[in-house]
Structures are given as C-alpha cells and as structure tokens.
Design a protein around this motif. Structure first.
Motif, PDB file in Angstrom:
ATOM      1  N   PRO A   5       0.916  -1.311  -0.036  1.00  0.00           N
ATOM      2  CA  PRO A   5       0.058   0.005   0.032  1.00  0.00           C
ATOM      3  C   PRO A   5       1.046   1.297   0.181  1.00  0.00           C
ATOM      4  N   THR A   6       0.347   2.321  -0.642  1.00  0.00           N
ATOM      5  CA  THR A   6       1.362   3.379  -1.067  1.00  0.00           C
ATOM      6  C   THR A   6       0.541   4.825  -0.879  1.00  0.00           C
ATOM      7  N   LEU A   7      -1.059   4.590  -0.862  1.00  0.00           N
ATOM      8  CA  LEU A   7      -1.668   5.674  -1.069  1.00  0.00           C
ATOM      9  C   LEU A   7      -2.105   6.403   0.309  1.00  0.00           C
ATOM     10  N   SER A   8      -2.198   7.656   0.643  1.00  0.00           N
ATOM     11  CA  SER A   8      -2.656   8.106   1.698  1.00  0.00           C
ATOM     12  C   SER A   8      -4.049   8.297   1.651  1.00  0.00           C
ATOM     13  N   ILE A   9      -4.818   8.653   2.689  1.00  0.00           N
ATOM     14  CA  ILE A   9      -6.511   8.716   2.638  1.00  0.00           C
ATOM     15  C   ILE A   9      -6.724   9.767   1.720  1.00  0.00           C
ATOM     16  N   GLY A  10      -6.080  10.668   1.590  1.00  0.00           N
ATOM     17  CA  GLY A  10      -6.402  12.030   0.634  1.00  0.00           C
ATOM     18  C   GLY A  10      -6.459  11.472  -0.838  1.00  0.00           C
ATOM     19  N   GLU A  11      -5.173  10.715  -0.948  1.00  0.00           N
ATOM     20  CA  GLU A  11      -4.858  10.510  -2.308  1.00  0.00           C
ATOM     21  C   GLU A  11      -5.911   9.311  -2.910  1.00  0.00           C
ATOM     22  N   LEU A  12      -6.498   8.406  -1.805  1.00  0.00           N
ATOM     23  CA  LEU A  12      -7.497   7.544  -1.989  1.00  0.00           C
ATOM     24  C   LEU A  12      -8.829   8.046  -2.119  1.00  0.00           C
ATOM     25  N   SER A  13      -9.318   9.226  -1.560  1.00  0.00           N
ATOM     26  CA  SER A  13     -10.256  10.107  -1.516  1.00  0.00           C
ATOM     27  C   SER A  13     -10.280  10.510  -3.266  1.00  0.00           C
ATOM     28  N   ARG A  14      -9.348  11.198  -3.385  1.00  0.00           N
ATOM     29  CA  ARG A  14      -9.473  11.723  -4.761  1.00  0.00           C
ATOM     30  C   ARG A  14      -9.247  10.850  -5.956  1.00  0.00           C
ATOM     31  N   LEU A  15      -8.804   9.860  -5.822  1.00  0.00           N
ATOM     32  CA  LEU A  15      -8.679   8.560  -6.732  1.00  0.00           C
ATOM     33  C   LEU A  15     -10.405   7.914  -6.877  1.00  0.00           C
ATOM     34  N   ARG A  24     -13.417   6.732   6.492  1.00  0.00           N
ATOM     35  CA  ARG A  24     -13.154   6.816   7.975  1.00  0.00           C
ATOM     36  C   ARG A  24     -14.474   6.027   8.348  1.00  0.00           C
ATOM     37  N   TYR A  25     -15.677   6.527   7.972  1.00  0.00           N
ATOM     38  CA  TYR A  25     -16.921   5.937   8.556  1.00  0.00           C
ATOM     39  C   TYR A  25     -17.035   4.350   7.810  1.00  0.00           C
ATOM     40  N   TYR A  26     -16.821   4.319   6.708  1.00  0.00           N
ATOM     41  CA  TYR A  26     -16.817   2.739   6.019  1.00  0.00           C
ATOM     42  C   TYR A  26     -15.907   1.874   6.873  1.00  0.00           C
ATOM     43  N   GLU A  27     -14.780   2.235   7.250  1.00  0.00           N
ATOM     44  CA  GLU A  27     -13.933   1.590   7.910  1.00  0.00           C
ATOM     45  C   GLU A  27     -14.454   1.128   9.279  1.00  0.00           C
ATOM     46  N   LYS A  28     -14.941   2.463   9.978  1.00  0.00           N
ATOM     47  CA  LYS A  28     -15.520   2.136  11.488  1.00  0.00           C
ATOM     48  C   LYS A  28     -16.732   1.211  11.372  1.00  0.00           C
ATOM     49  N   VAL A  29     -17.768   0.983  10.532  1.00  0.00           N
ATOM     50  CA  VAL A  29     -18.837   0.207  10.588  1.00  0.00           C
ATOM     51  C   VAL A  29     -18.308  -1.265   9.579  1.00  0.00           C
ATOM     52  N   GLY A  30     -17.132  -1.196   9.339  1.00  0.00           N
ATOM     53  CA  GLY A  30     -16.607  -2.479   8.896  1.00  0.00           C
ATOM     54  C   GLY A  30     -17.079  -2.903   7.391  1.00  0.00           C
ATOM     55  N   VAL A  31     -17.390  -1.879   6.577  1.00  0.00           N
ATOM     56  CA  VAL A  31     -17.700  -2.114   5.167  1.00  0.00           C
ATOM     57  C   VAL A  31     -16.454  -2.083   4.368  1.00  0.00           C
ATOM     58  N   PRO A  35      -7.057  -0.078   7.100  1.00  0.00           N
ATOM     59  CA  PRO A  35      -5.990   0.058   6.347  1.00  0.00           C
ATOM     60  C   PRO A  35      -4.877  -0.555   6.912  1.00  0.00           C
ATOM     61  N   SER A  36      -3.828  -0.724   6.102  1.00  0.00           N
ATOM     62  CA  SER A  36      -2.437  -0.786   6.772  1.00  0.00           C
ATOM     63  C   SER A  36      -2.124   0.478   7.367  1.00  0.00           C
ATOM     64  N   ARG A  37      -1.039   0.480   8.297  1.00  0.00           N
ATOM     65  CA  ARG A  37      -0.673   1.778   8.746  1.00  0.00           C
ATOM     66  C   ARG A  37       0.820   1.887   8.955  1.00  0.00           C
ATOM     67  N   THR A  38       1.205   3.252   8.698  1.00  0.00           N
ATOM     68  CA  THR A  38       2.775   3.518   8.893  1.00  0.00           C
ATOM     69  C   THR A  38       3.258   3.241  10.206  1.00  0.00           C
ATOM     70  N   GLY A  39       4.458   3.215  10.454  1.00  0.00           N
ATOM     71  CA  GLY A  39       4.972   3.358  11.950  1.00  0.00           C
ATOM     72  C   GLY A  39       4.376   4.577  12.760  1.00  0.00           C
ATOM     73  N   SER A  40       4.270   5.475  12.004  1.00  0.00           N
ATOM     74  CA  SER A  40       3.479   6.718  12.734  1.00  0.00           C
ATOM     75  C   SER A  40       2.060   6.749  12.674  1.00  0.00           C
ATOM     76  N   GLY A  41       1.228   5.548  12.205  1.00  0.00           N
ATOM     77  CA  GLY A  41      -0.125   5.446  12.610  1.00  0.00           C
ATOM     78  C   GLY A  41      -0.998   5.832  11.308  1.00  0.00           C
ATOM     79  N   ARG A  42       0.078   6.513  10.246  1.00  0.00           N
ATOM     80  CA  ARG A  42      -0.900   7.220   9.088  1.00  0.00           C
ATOM     81  C   ARG A  42      -1.390   5.978   8.330  1.00  0.00           C
ATOM     82  N   ARG A  43      -2.683   6.052   7.943  1.00  0.00           N
ATOM     83  CA  ARG A  43      -3.390   5.196   7.040  1.00  0.00           C
ATOM     84  C   ARG A  43      -2.575   5.179   5.559  1.00  0.00           C
ATOM     85  N   ILE A  44      -2.534   3.794   5.190  1.00  0.00           N
ATOM     86  CA  ILE A  44      -2.053   3.721   3.811  1.00  0.00           C
ATOM     87  C   ILE A  44      -2.844   2.476   2.982  1.00  0.00           C
TER      88      ILE A  44
END
Length: 141
Positions: A5-15, A24-31, A35-44
């Motif tokens: 995985p290499t896309l940030s949430i912003g890039e995924l949003s634009r794509l 984030r809501y879709y992730e929260k409700v399990g749809v 995502p994977s996360r970087t060492g700093s906790g950023r979604r990828i």
C-alpha cells in the motif's frame, strides 16, 4: 505477492471521489477493511482498497444499503462472488426500487392534480398546502 500500500487517505479520496470522512466511516462500520498503517499510524491504501472503495461508492450511488454492500463484499465482490448470490441481493434491491417508483408515481400524479387546482392566490386557499399540511387536512375532516 501482494502489492505494498502506498496511497494516503487523501490520495484514495481523490482517486475514488469519496470524502475522507466517509472513508473513515466505512472503516468504522466494517464495510471497508481497516487499512495498513505506517509506523507513525498514518493510514495507507493500495489498489485492492481502491477497487473496493470504488465498488462501495458505485453500489451506494445505485441505492444499495450499507448492509447490502456488506453482503456483496462478504461474497467476495467485486472479484469472486457468484452470479446467483449477487442476483439474490440485486433482486431484493430491485423490489425496493420498484416500490419507490410506484410511490413516486403516485406522488407525481397527486402533485400534478393539486398544482392544476392551485389558483396562485393566498395560502388559505392553496390546495398544494392543503395536501402537504397534515394538521389542516385533519382539521377539515
């Protein structure tokens, strides 16, 4: 071998043309799977998540509920679901759509008749308001 995985949430949003908060809501409700996360906790995200999110967005545009989308995804859609399994879910959705169309057709007819009766004068004499105002209808009964 699965791609990294290499896309940030912003890039995924634009794509996918899906709002970041909706992702984030879709992730929260399990749809959408967490995502994977970087060492700093950023979604990828990667191509798999991009395809899944695009599938969810299109399904929602077509009026499928989140439960229906979840069911389709649990079948392995968009890649592995059988046609018969998807047909069952789509068939239920079609019945819902047909019911809504019937309701909208009735509403269209009612509004057409009511608008034709409307003189354009003061509100107390307006048949459109009479149809829409439940309290006025009940008072007249």
């Amino acid at each position: 071998m699965r791609e990294r995985p290499t896309l940030s949430i912003g890039e995924l949003s634009r794509l996918t043309d899906v709002n970041i908060e909706t992702i984030r809501y879709y992730e929260k409700v399990g749809v959408l799977p967490a995502p994977s996360r970087t060492g700093s906790g950023r979604r990828i995200y990667g191509s798999r998540e991009t395809r899944t999110l695009a599938f969810i967005r299109r399904s929602r545009e077509l009026g499928f509920t989140l439960d229906e989308v979840r069911a389709l995804l649990n079948l392995g859609a968009p890649a592995n679901a059988t046609c018969a399994q998807v047909r069952e879910i789509a068939g239920r959705h079609l019945k819902d759509i047909q019911g809504k169309i019937a309701d909208l057709t009735k509403l269209e007819s009612l509004l057409n008749k009511t608008i034709k009766r409307c003189s354009g004068r003061a509100v107390p004499e307006c048949p459109v308001i009479d149809v829409l105002d439940v309290r006025r209808r009940n008072a007249d009964a």
